[in-house]
Design a protein around this motif. Structure first.
Motif, short mmCIF file in Angstrom:
data_model
loop_
_atom_site.label_atom_id
_atom_site.label_comp_id
_atom_site.label_asym_id
_atom_site.label_seq_id
_atom_site.Cartn_x
_atom_site.Cartn_y
_atom_site.Cartn_z
N SER A 105 59.02 55.68 -13.13
CA SER A 105 58.86 54.78 -11.99
C SER A 105 58.73 53.35 -12.48
O SER A 105 57.67 52.91 -12.89
CB SER A 105 57.60 55.17 -11.18
OG SER A 105 56.46 55.15 -12.01
N SER A 106 59.83 52.61 -12.50
CA SER A 106 59.82 51.22 -12.97
C SER A 106 60.92 50.43 -12.28
O SER A 106 61.93 50.99 -11.85
CB SER A 106 60.01 51.17 -14.49
OG SER A 106 61.27 51.68 -14.84
N SER A 107 60.71 49.15 -12.17
CA SER A 107 61.72 48.27 -11.58
C SER A 107 61.50 46.86 -12.08
O SER A 107 60.42 46.51 -12.58
CB SER A 107 61.62 48.30 -10.05
OG SER A 107 60.35 47.82 -9.62
N ASP A 108 62.54 46.06 -11.97
CA ASP A 108 62.46 44.65 -12.35
C ASP A 108 61.89 44.47 -13.75
O ASP A 108 60.88 43.79 -13.96
CB ASP A 108 61.61 43.87 -11.34
CG ASP A 108 62.21 43.92 -9.93
OD1 ASP A 108 63.45 44.01 -9.83
OD2 ASP A 108 61.45 43.89 -8.96
N GLY A 131 66.45 43.76 -14.73
CA GLY A 131 66.60 44.47 -13.47
C GLY A 131 66.06 45.89 -13.53
O GLY A 131 65.18 46.21 -14.33
N ILE A 132 66.62 46.75 -12.70
CA ILE A 132 66.20 48.16 -12.67
C ILE A 132 66.97 48.93 -13.72
O ILE A 132 68.20 48.87 -13.77
CB ILE A 132 66.44 48.76 -11.27
CG1 ILE A 132 65.65 47.99 -10.20
CG2 ILE A 132 66.06 50.23 -11.25
CD1 ILE A 132 65.92 48.45 -8.79
N GLN A 133 66.25 49.67 -14.54
CA GLN A 133 66.85 50.45 -15.61
C GLN A 133 66.45 51.92 -15.47
O GLN A 133 65.34 52.23 -14.98
CB GLN A 133 66.40 49.94 -16.98
CG GLN A 133 66.85 48.52 -17.30
CD GLN A 133 68.34 48.43 -17.53
OE1 GLN A 133 68.99 49.40 -17.93
NE2 GLN A 133 68.91 47.25 -17.28
N THR A 183 57.21 45.61 -16.55
CA THR A 183 57.89 46.17 -15.38
C THR A 183 56.90 46.31 -14.24
O THR A 183 55.67 46.25 -14.46
CB THR A 183 58.50 47.55 -15.71
OG1 THR A 183 59.26 48.00 -14.58
CG2 THR A 183 57.42 48.56 -16.01
N ASN A 184 57.41 46.51 -13.03
CA ASN A 184 56.56 46.76 -11.87
C ASN A 184 56.49 48.26 -11.63
O ASN A 184 57.52 48.91 -11.40
CB ASN A 184 57.10 46.05 -10.62
CG ASN A 184 56.94 44.55 -10.72
OD1 ASN A 184 55.97 44.05 -11.26
ND2 ASN A 184 57.92 43.82 -10.17
#
Length: 239
Positions: free
Chosen positions: A125-128, A147-149, A191-192
């Motif tokens: 669960s990660s974004s940005d 970005g999202i990976q 990351t968020n």
């Protein structure tokens, strides 16, 4: 390179001798083979002629002497095997001088024309995902948005001017058009996750300057911009 390897090998086997590292201090309370034999002969010479030692006792002492002799030979053979193994391991490790390895760290040294490889563990669960790069003095040098990976290992390569992720060049322009100066740089990857900023574990590439033998017999790599790192902590040996 031959000169560097020659210096490294000389330093490795003279200043950090395998024998010196594995040699134990003599213990005054140990009974060696010769001391045991001398004690047994002295006991026979001074036994009571009216009550000589029985054959069973003498045979038991001979058996004990044989056990001491066997253990002594076994210890010598094991020490020789250990020294040969460590010497061979140290010789192989010395060939790493001048090469690049990846180790868990957040800082490393970038040389002119070189590339730093960063390996990042991306959670499910990660974004940005973003990468902040700082100079040795703590000044922010560059900010790279990834970005999202997808979850798993993310590999980023940075040469001070361009960056690529998993083999693809990023559409990103560094604030340093001519690239950054050689030096030590720190990487902070965040990351968020669930609405909170989380820093991700990072492993960076670094050049091996020299190899030494630790007091416990283990091998230590001295890495540019990183410092001393045990060989067992190396995550990857780079081409």
């Amino acid at each position: 390179m031959n000169e560097v390897n020659s210096i490294a090998n000389s330093s490795l086997f003279s200043e950090f001798s395998i024998d010196d590292k594995t040699k134990d201090d003599p213990k005054s309370n140990e009974l060696g083979q010769s001391a045991f034999l001398e004690l047994m002969i002295t006991q026979l010479e001074h036994q009571d002629p009216l009550s000589p030692q029985e054959n069973t006792e003498f045979i038991a002492q001979l058996a004990q002497f044989s056990s001491v002799e066997s253990l002594d030979k076994l210890n010598n053979n094991f020490d020789s095997f250990t020294n040969n193994f460590m010497a061979n391991q140290a010789l192989q490790a010395s060939t790493l001088v001048g090469r690049s390895v990846t180790v868990p760290t957040d800082r490393t040294r970038l040389e002119t024309g070189d590339v730093v490889t960063a390996s990042v563990d991306v959670p499910a669960s990660s974004s940005d995902i973003s990468v902040d790069i700082f100079s040795e003095s703590g000044a922010l040098i560059d900010q790279i948005s990834l970005g999202i990976q997808p979850p798993g290992e993310l590999v980023m390569r940075w040469d001070g001017m361009n960056a690529e992720v998993n083999g693809e060049l990023l559409d990103w322009q560094s604030s340093h058009e001519e690239g950054v100066a050689p030096g030590v740089y720190q990487f902070k990857v965040t990351t968020n996750a669930d609405g909170e900023s989380v820093q991700l574990a990072t492993a960076l590439s670094a050049n091996v300057n020299s190899v030494t033998v630790a007091s416990n017999g283990g091998l230590v790599l001295n890495l540019a911009g990183v410092g001393a790192v045990e060989l067992t902590d190396v995550k990857q040996f780079n081409e």
